[in-house]
Design a protein around this motif. Structure first.
Motif, PDB file in Angstrom:
ATOM      1  N   VAL A  21      -2.219  -3.181  -9.070  1.00 36.42           N
ATOM      2  CA  VAL A  21      -1.710  -3.320  -7.708  1.00 36.42           C
ATOM      3  C   VAL A  21      -1.226  -4.739  -7.425  1.00 36.42           C
ATOM      4  CG1 VAL A  21      -2.357  -3.194  -5.271  1.00 36.42           C
ATOM      5  CG2 VAL A  21      -3.111  -1.419  -6.854  1.00 36.42           C
ATOM      6  N   ALA A  22      -1.873  -5.733  -7.994  1.00 35.85           N
ATOM      7  CA  ALA A  22      -1.514  -7.131  -7.734  1.00 35.85           C
ATOM      8  C   ALA A  22      -0.063  -7.418  -8.116  1.00 35.85           C
ATOM      9  CB  ALA A  22      -2.450  -8.070  -8.478  1.00 35.85           C
ATOM     10  N   LYS A  23       0.450  -6.708  -9.127  1.00 41.58           N
ATOM     11  CA  LYS A  23       1.819  -6.958  -9.580  1.00 41.58           C
ATOM     12  C   LYS A  23       2.867  -6.534  -8.537  1.00 41.58           C
ATOM     13  CE  LYS A  23       1.019  -6.823 -14.578  1.00 41.58           C
ATOM     14  NZ  LYS A  23       1.366  -6.175 -15.860  1.00 41.58           N
ATOM     15  N   GLU A  55      -8.584  -4.514  -4.393  1.00 42.68           N
ATOM     16  CA  GLU A  55      -7.134  -4.489  -4.541  1.00 42.68           C
ATOM     17  C   GLU A  55      -6.468  -5.461  -3.571  1.00 42.68           C
ATOM     18  OE1 GLU A  55      -6.622   0.152  -6.100  1.00 42.68           O
ATOM     19  OE2 GLU A  55      -6.568  -0.319  -3.953  1.00 42.68           O
ATOM     20  N   ILE A  56      -6.965  -5.509  -2.357  1.00 40.48           N
ATOM     21  CA  ILE A  56      -6.406  -6.441  -1.371  1.00 40.48           C
ATOM     22  C   ILE A  56      -6.631  -7.883  -1.819  1.00 40.48           C
ATOM     23  CG2 ILE A  56      -6.638  -7.320   0.990  1.00 40.48           C
ATOM     24  CD1 ILE A  56      -7.291  -4.411   1.823  1.00 40.48           C
ATOM     25  N   ASP A  57      -7.815  -8.175  -2.336  1.00 38.45           N
ATOM     26  CA  ASP A  57      -8.091  -9.531  -2.822  1.00 38.45           C
ATOM     27  C   ASP A  57      -7.141  -9.906  -3.957  1.00 38.45           C
ATOM     28  OD1 ASP A  57     -10.111 -10.138  -1.030  1.00 38.45           O
ATOM     29  OD2 ASP A  57     -11.706  -9.377  -2.320  1.00 38.45           O
ATOM     30  N   ALA A  58      -6.860  -8.943  -4.841  1.00 36.83           N
ATOM     31  CA  ALA A  58      -5.945  -9.207  -5.956  1.00 36.83           C
ATOM     32  C   ALA A  58      -4.533  -9.474  -5.438  1.00 36.83           C
ATOM     33  CB  ALA A  58      -5.944  -8.026  -6.924  1.00 36.83           C
ATOM     34  N   ILE A  59      -4.108  -8.702  -4.438  1.00 41.19           N
ATOM     35  CA  ILE A  59      -2.799  -8.911  -3.826  1.00 41.19           C
ATOM     36  C   ILE A  59      -2.743 -10.280  -3.161  1.00 41.19           C
ATOM     37  CG2 ILE A  59      -1.274  -8.141  -1.952  1.00 41.19           C
ATOM     38  CD1 ILE A  59      -2.300  -5.260  -2.581  1.00 41.19           C
ATOM     39  N   ALA A 115       0.830  -1.207   0.000  1.00 40.56           N
ATOM     40  CA  ALA A 115       0.000   0.000   0.000  1.00 40.56           C
ATOM     41  C   ALA A 115       0.864   1.256   0.000  1.00 40.56           C
ATOM     42  CB  ALA A 115      -0.921  -0.004   1.209  1.00 40.56           C
ATOM     43  N   SER A 116       1.922   1.246   0.805  1.00 42.70           N
ATOM     44  CA  SER A 116       2.825   2.388   0.858  1.00 42.70           C
ATOM     45  C   SER A 116       3.504   2.609  -0.485  1.00 42.70           C
ATOM     46  CB  SER A 116       3.881   2.158   1.943  1.00 42.70           C
ATOM     47  OG  SER A 116       4.815   3.220   1.981  1.00 42.70           O
ATOM     48  N   SER A 117       3.924   1.531  -1.128  1.00 42.51           N
ATOM     49  CA  SER A 117       4.589   1.636  -2.434  1.00 42.51           C
ATOM     50  C   SER A 117       3.636   2.167  -3.500  1.00 42.51           C
ATOM     51  CB  SER A 117       5.132   0.262  -2.852  1.00 42.51           C
ATOM     52  OG  SER A 117       6.121  -0.182  -1.953  1.00 42.51           O
ATOM     53  N   VAL A 118       2.382   1.715  -3.460  1.00 39.86           N
ATOM     54  CA  VAL A 118       1.394   2.189  -4.428  1.00 39.86           C
ATOM     55  C   VAL A 118       1.225   3.696  -4.292  1.00 39.86           C
ATOM     56  CG1 VAL A 118      -1.055   2.158  -5.061  1.00 39.86           C
ATOM     57  CG2 VAL A 118       0.124   0.014  -4.572  1.00 39.86           C
ATOM     58  N   ARG A 119       1.039   4.159  -3.087  1.00 38.58           N
ATOM     59  CA  ARG A 119       0.776   5.588  -2.871  1.00 38.58           C
ATOM     60  C   ARG A 119       1.970   6.459  -3.230  1.00 38.58           C
ATOM     61  NH1 ARG A 119       0.718   9.798   1.155  1.00 38.58           N
ATOM     62  NH2 ARG A 119       2.005   8.590   2.599  1.00 38.58           N
ATOM     63  N   ARG A 120       3.165   5.975  -2.926  1.00 40.14           N
ATOM     64  CA  ARG A 120       4.342   6.808  -3.123  1.00 40.14           C
ATOM     65  C   ARG A 120       4.902   6.783  -4.541  1.00 40.14           C
ATOM     66  NH1 ARG A 120       7.346   8.889   0.947  1.00 40.14           N
ATOM     67  NH2 ARG A 120       6.532   8.674   3.058  1.00 40.14           N
ATOM     68  N   TYR A 121       4.828   5.638  -5.198  1.00 39.61           N
ATOM     69  CA  TYR A 121       5.558   5.478  -6.457  1.00 39.61           C
ATOM     70  C   TYR A 121       4.693   5.254  -7.691  1.00 39.61           C
ATOM     71  CZ  TYR A 121       8.954   4.371  -2.789  1.00 39.61           C
ATOM     72  OH  TYR A 121       9.721   4.384  -1.657  1.00 39.61           O
ATOM     73  N   HIS A 122       3.379   5.162  -7.507  1.00 40.31           N
ATOM     74  CA  HIS A 122       2.519   4.841  -8.647  1.00 40.31           C
ATOM     75  C   HIS A 122       1.344   5.799  -8.748  1.00 40.31           C
ATOM     76  CE1 HIS A 122       4.668   1.058  -9.422  1.00 40.31           C
ATOM     77  NE2 HIS A 122       4.766   0.963  -8.109  1.00 40.31           N
ATOM     78  N   THR A 123       0.648   5.704  -9.855  1.00 40.64           N
ATOM     79  CA  THR A 123      -0.499   6.562 -10.123  1.00 40.64           C
ATOM     80  C   THR A 123      -1.726   5.705 -10.408  1.00 40.64           C
ATOM     81  OG1 THR A 123       0.218   6.682 -12.433  1.00 40.64           O
ATOM     82  CG2 THR A 123       0.844   8.511 -11.001  1.00 40.64           C
ATOM     83  N   PRO A 124      -2.924   6.299 -10.345  1.00 41.36           N
ATOM     84  CA  PRO A 124      -4.152   5.534 -10.606  1.00 41.36           C
ATOM     85  C   PRO A 124      -4.074   4.754 -11.909  1.00 41.36           C
ATOM     86  CG  PRO A 124      -4.688   7.692  -9.746  1.00 41.36           C
ATOM     87  CD  PRO A 124      -3.204   7.702  -9.984  1.00 41.36           C
ATOM     88  N   GLY A 125      -4.554   3.530 -11.860  1.00 43.70           N
ATOM     89  CA  GLY A 125      -4.507   2.664 -13.032  1.00 43.70           C
ATOM     90  C   GLY A 125      -3.468   1.575 -12.912  1.00 43.70           C
ATOM     91  N   VAL A 126      -2.570   1.676 -11.920  1.00 41.77           N
ATOM     92  CA  VAL A 126      -1.548   0.652 -11.732  1.00 41.77           C
ATOM     93  C   VAL A 126      -2.207  -0.674 -11.358  1.00 41.77           C
ATOM     94  CG1 VAL A 126      -1.240   1.230  -9.282  1.00 41.77           C
ATOM     95  CG2 VAL A 126       0.591   0.076 -10.511  1.00 41.77           C
TER      96      VAL A 126
END
Length: 285
Positions: free
Chosen positions: A147-149, A225-229, A134-145
């Motif tokens: 997340v499961a990857k 997103e959590i389910d995908a992770i 979650a921290s990595s998504v917020r800091r390094y990515h933008t909407p549309g990423v």
């Protein structure tokens, strides 16, 4: 299973006893976005050690070594001149114990052991996979990423931490939750007195002093997103469980963390701000 570590028994990389007074370097092997900044600050504060005041307090950001250490640092084939790096770090420390917590170091623990092993020691740390992702998504990515990857990088880095621990079982592992619950576990391990802490945390973390940000950070994610992770993590659930974590459904995880109403509000604010970001390609249109 994680093993118990003998308290107050400081050992170098070869598992030979070494006093705190004789230590030159203390390495923190910890993945990115897992609490390494706060733990490094606390270590330096409690041990009266030198912490490089660059970036997020990491040796890789020392100006004279930055170009080398930031050149594809997560690529294991990238070669560093560790003798040069050590010499530059020693200049900065000026005789004090150097605290080094650059996350990419977990890729090169064997090389570090060769250059620093005799008069250095290390501790290990890691955080919950959902929090780190979650921290990595917020800091390094933008909407549309997708997340499961981002589960794959956590698994790779967790495996590196496990490999380091298996090579050096005498190094303690302080998980994020355990450390934030009671930072004194560090003092107990090194058998040192507790000094009043003024740790502020990483820039942009909203953390004041030492507190567990797991709920705020993880609630940034949606149930889907959590389910995908979790689908990705479940393929290597034994690695997740090795560190005492569990693969959870989005519904169950969000339900457990949502008991903290203040965290829910803060997480929603973060998500709204993040959702408003433009995708990088939008700037080119």
């Amino acid at each position: 299973m994680l093993k118990e570590i003998e308290i107050g028994n400081t050992l170098n990389f070869a598992a030979q006893p070494i006093s705190l007074a004789d230590l030159k370097f203390l390495f923190l092997f910890c993945p990115n976005n897992s609490g390494s900044t706060v733990l490094s600050q606390y270590l330096a504060e409690q041990l009266g050690a030198y912490l490089p005041p660059f970036g997020n307090f990491e040796g890789q950001m020392v100006p004279s070594v930055r170009d080398m250490m930031r050149d594809q640092p997560w690529r294991k084939e990238t070669i560093f001149d560790w003798s040069f790096i050590r010499a530059e770090w020693e200049k900065k420390a000026n005789g004090r114990l150097f605290i080094e917590g650059s996350p990419p170091n977990i890729v090169r623990s064997k090389e570090i052991a060769k250059t620093f092993g005799e008069d250095s020691t290390a501790i290990l740390s890691i955080s919950n996979p959902y929090q780190q992702i979650a921290s990595s998504v917020r800091r390094y990515h933008t909407p549309g990423v997708d997340v499961a990857k981002l589960a794959a990088p956590w698994l790779r880095k967790a495996n590196l931490i496990r490999e380091i621990r298996e090579r050096h079982p005498h190094f303690p592992l302080f998980k994020y939750d355990d450390f934030t619950r009671d930072p004194r576990i560090v003092n107990q391990f090194f058998d040192i007195p507790v000094h009043t802490s003024k740790v502020r945390g990483k820039k942009g973390s909203d953390g004041e002093n030492i507190r567990n940000m797991r709920a705020v950070t993880t609630l940034f994610l949606t149930e889907q997103e959590i389910d995908a992770i979790s689908t990705e993590l479940s393929a290597k659930h034994h690695l997740v469980e090795y560190f005492g974590y569990s693969v959870l459904t989005g519904k169950n995880l969000l339900s457990a963390l949502s008991q903290d109403k203040a965290a829910v509000i803060k997480a929603r604010e973060r998500r709204v701000a993040w959702d408003a970001r433009q995708h990088p390609s939008a700037d080119k249109k």
